[in-house]
Design a protein around this motif. Structure first.
Motif, PDB file in Angstrom:
ATOM      1  N   LEU A 153      -5.116 -31.207  75.394  1.00  0.00           N
ATOM      2  CA  LEU A 153      -3.789 -30.887  74.870  1.00  0.00           C
ATOM      3  C   LEU A 153      -3.399 -31.828  73.733  1.00  0.00           C
ATOM      4  O   LEU A 153      -2.730 -31.421  72.775  1.00  0.00           O
ATOM      5  CB  LEU A 153      -2.748 -30.972  75.985  1.00  0.00           C
ATOM      6  N   TYR A 154      -3.815 -33.101  73.842  1.00  0.00           N
ATOM      7  CA  TYR A 154      -3.450 -34.095  72.840  1.00  0.00           C
ATOM      8  C   TYR A 154      -4.399 -34.127  71.643  1.00  0.00           C
ATOM      9  O   TYR A 154      -4.190 -34.929  70.727  1.00  0.00           O
ATOM     10  CB  TYR A 154      -3.431 -35.488  73.475  1.00  0.00           C
ATOM     11  N   ASN A 155      -5.421 -33.319  71.637  1.00  0.00           N
ATOM     12  CA  ASN A 155      -6.381 -33.349  70.538  1.00  0.00           C
ATOM     13  C   ASN A 155      -5.655 -33.129  69.214  1.00  0.00           C
ATOM     14  O   ASN A 155      -4.857 -32.195  69.063  1.00  0.00           O
ATOM     15  CB  ASN A 155      -7.457 -32.284  70.744  1.00  0.00           C
ATOM     16  N   GLY A 156      -5.950 -34.022  68.255  1.00  0.00           N
ATOM     17  CA  GLY A 156      -5.229 -33.938  66.985  1.00  0.00           C
ATOM     18  C   GLY A 156      -5.634 -32.794  66.101  1.00  0.00           C
ATOM     19  O   GLY A 156      -4.887 -32.414  65.191  1.00  0.00           O
ATOM     20  N   ASP A 157      -6.806 -32.175  66.319  1.00  0.00           N
ATOM     21  CA  ASP A 157      -7.297 -31.102  65.457  1.00  0.00           C
ATOM     22  C   ASP A 157      -6.999 -29.719  66.026  1.00  0.00           C
ATOM     23  O   ASP A 157      -6.551 -28.834  65.288  1.00  0.00           O
ATOM     24  CB  ASP A 157      -8.805 -31.256  65.235  1.00  0.00           C
ATOM     25  N   TYR A 158      -7.267 -29.523  67.324  1.00  0.00           N
ATOM     26  CA  TYR A 158      -7.085 -28.191  67.897  1.00  0.00           C
ATOM     27  C   TYR A 158      -6.328 -28.232  69.229  1.00  0.00           C
ATOM     28  O   TYR A 158      -6.422 -27.297  70.021  1.00  0.00           O
ATOM     29  CB  TYR A 158      -8.452 -27.509  68.099  1.00  0.00           C
ATOM     30  N   GLY A 159      -5.590 -29.268  69.469  1.00  0.00           N
ATOM     31  CA  GLY A 159      -4.835 -29.373  70.714  1.00  0.00           C
ATOM     32  C   GLY A 159      -3.624 -28.469  70.739  1.00  0.00           C
ATOM     33  O   GLY A 159      -3.042 -28.126  69.690  1.00  0.00           O
ATOM     34  N   LEU A 160      -3.224 -28.069  71.935  1.00  0.00           N
ATOM     35  CA  LEU A 160      -2.094 -27.159  72.086  1.00  0.00           C
ATOM     36  C   LEU A 160      -0.782 -27.799  71.659  1.00  0.00           C
ATOM     37  O   LEU A 160       0.104 -27.129  71.114  1.00  0.00           O
ATOM     38  CB  LEU A 160      -2.003 -26.694  73.544  1.00  0.00           C
ATOM     39  N   LEU A 167       4.048 -24.655  64.740  1.00  0.00           N
ATOM     40  CA  LEU A 167       4.852 -23.425  64.681  1.00  0.00           C
ATOM     41  C   LEU A 167       6.248 -23.671  64.157  1.00  0.00           C
ATOM     42  O   LEU A 167       6.887 -22.754  63.629  1.00  0.00           O
ATOM     43  CB  LEU A 167       4.915 -22.780  66.075  1.00  0.00           C
ATOM     44  N   VAL A 168       6.734 -24.898  64.297  1.00  0.00           N
ATOM     45  CA  VAL A 168       8.079 -25.233  63.785  1.00  0.00           C
ATOM     46  C   VAL A 168       7.985 -26.114  62.545  1.00  0.00           C
ATOM     47  O   VAL A 168       8.951 -26.772  62.162  1.00  0.00           O
ATOM     48  CB  VAL A 168       8.907 -25.943  64.878  1.00  0.00           C
ATOM     49  N   GLY A 169       6.804 -26.146  61.924  1.00  0.00           N
ATOM     50  CA  GLY A 169       6.648 -26.862  60.662  1.00  0.00           C
ATOM     51  C   GLY A 169       6.402 -28.351  60.794  1.00  0.00           C
ATOM     52  O   GLY A 169       6.581 -29.082  59.812  1.00  0.00           O
ATOM     53  N   LEU A 170       5.999 -28.829  61.974  1.00  0.00           N
ATOM     54  CA  LEU A 170       5.750 -30.256  62.170  1.00  0.00           C
ATOM     55  C   LEU A 170       4.254 -30.504  62.320  1.00  0.00           C
ATOM     56  O   LEU A 170       3.538 -29.700  62.893  1.00  0.00           O
ATOM     57  CB  LEU A 170       6.479 -30.769  63.415  1.00  0.00           C
ATOM     58  N   LYS A 171       3.810 -31.644  61.797  1.00  0.00           N
ATOM     59  CA  LYS A 171       2.400 -32.027  61.905  1.00  0.00           C
ATOM     60  C   LYS A 171       2.291 -33.128  62.947  1.00  0.00           C
ATOM     61  O   LYS A 171       2.830 -34.224  62.769  1.00  0.00           O
ATOM     62  CB  LYS A 171       1.861 -32.501  60.555  1.00  0.00           C
ATOM     63  N   GLY A 172       1.630 -32.842  64.023  1.00  0.00           N
ATOM     64  CA  GLY A 172       1.494 -33.823  65.091  1.00  0.00           C
ATOM     65  C   GLY A 172       0.406 -34.838  64.805  1.00  0.00           C
ATOM     66  O   GLY A 172      -0.550 -34.557  64.074  1.00  0.00           O
ATOM     67  N   PRO A 173       0.513 -36.018  65.358  1.00  0.00           N
ATOM     68  CA  PRO A 173      -0.512 -37.052  65.140  1.00  0.00           C
ATOM     69  C   PRO A 173      -1.711 -36.850  66.060  1.00  0.00           C
ATOM     70  O   PRO A 173      -1.728 -35.962  66.904  1.00  0.00           O
ATOM     71  CB  PRO A 173       0.246 -38.340  65.486  1.00  0.00           C
TER      72      PRO A 173
END
Length: 326
Positions: A153-160, A167-173
């Motif tokens: 889930l926490y994977n930075g490339d393909y995590g959920l 989907l809301v325009g944010l880039k997760g670390p």
């Protein structure tokens, strides 16, 4: 009727009172000894198990903490060298800070569990059993499985998680690789895993509160929120104390989540966030089973045991003061 002293009084177990009042019955000494021996016989299996699997390993570890081990086994007495090394070990200091920070942040699961337990304890709520099962599922799930799922889930490339943020325009670390958020990501997993256990305990505590208190509070005009703060919370203090002690002890021994999500040895140390994730037990594992420095590892775990004892004693002290002034 007063029974006076006579030759058979001690043999029958009757003991006359000094002032001539009613006599008391005291069992013969032989019966008391036999009863005590039966009691010791019944607890002997459990006591033997505790001595062999708990007390002896603790004593053995305490002895090993004063020894130095070679690369191929064998040990020699080294005195306080391991503890002196701990005082100057920056890695141990960072691991201790990480462990204490995780423990402090993980306590947020206690108020969350109280709130969810209060919501599930409402009369007339449908599906209470299903909700309890869903909350308790992480508790009965293997910690390794939980860590593997959250690592995905926490994977930075393909995590959920990052996908939902996109989907809301944010880039997760990269949650487990970013030193700024790695510890907080680990705390979220820990809270999610433990909240179900705490919730069940708080539910049991709430159901043990007499309903008359709520009825009296309702007659006095107290609403649900006022009843929660004036009736439920004060009467839940013993339960909250038990949960806090168990939570602190469990958090200080954190290992499996870090081992699976961050790894161990050289592979883990290549992770930029590993210094912010390493815990005391993780450091103990590396020293004992990776570098084979078992004397130093024993010193680490003895210091951890001392910290657990001190923090638990402080909690008991605060609980007694709370009860005294409450």
């Amino acid at each position: 009727m007063t029974i006076t002293s006579r030759p058979g009084a001690r043999r029958t177990g009757y003991q006359p009172s000094p002032g001539g009042g009613r006599a008391t019955w005291r069992r013969p000494r032989r019966d008391r000894v036999v009863e005590a021996l039966w009691g010791y016989a019944f607890i002997a299996p459990l006591g033997l198990g505790l001595a062999v699997f708990y007390l002896w390993p603790v004593l053995q570890t305490a002895y090993f903490s004063f020894t130095a081990w070679g690369a191929f086994g064998g040990h020699s007495w080294s005195g306080l060298d391991n503890y002196r090394q701990l005082l100057h070990d920056h890695e141990f200091g960072q691991a201790l800070v990480n462990t204490l920070a995780y423990t402090a942040l993980g306590l947020v699961s206690i108020p969350l569990a109280i709130v969810f337990a209060a919501l599930l304890d409402r009369p007339g709520l449908r599906g209470t059993g299903a909700y309890r099962t869903l909350f308790f599922l992480p508790v009965v799930t293997m910690p390794v499985a939980v860590a593997m799922v959250w690592r995905w889930l926490y994977n930075g490339d393909y995590g959920l998680v990052n996908y939902l943020l996109s989907l809301v325009g944010l880039k997760g670390p990269h949650w487990v690789s970013d030193p700024r958020v790695a510890l907080f990501a680990l705390v979220v997993v820990g809270v999610w895993s433990s909240i179900g256990y705490n919730l069940v305990i708080f539910l049991a505590g709430m159901q043990g509160i007499p309903k008359e208190y709520y009825e009296a509070a309702e007659i006095d005009g107290a609403g649900p929120v006022r009843q929660f703060f004036s009736v439920t919370l004060p009467l839940l203090s013993p339960t909250a104390f038990f949960v806090s002690v168990i939570s602190v002890i469990g958090s200080l021994q954190l290992f499996d989540l870090v081992y699976v999500m961050a790894g161990s040895g050289a592979a883990a140390r290549s992770n930029p966030a590993f210094p912010r994730l390493e815990t005391v037990v993780q450091l103990f594992y590396d020293r004992a089973f990776v570098t084979n420095d078992r004397g130093y590892a024993a010193a680490i775990v003895m210091v951890l045991l001392l910290i657990i004892v001190v923090l638990t004693a402080i909690q008991f002290r605060l609980q007694r003061r709370w009860v005294h002034y409450g």
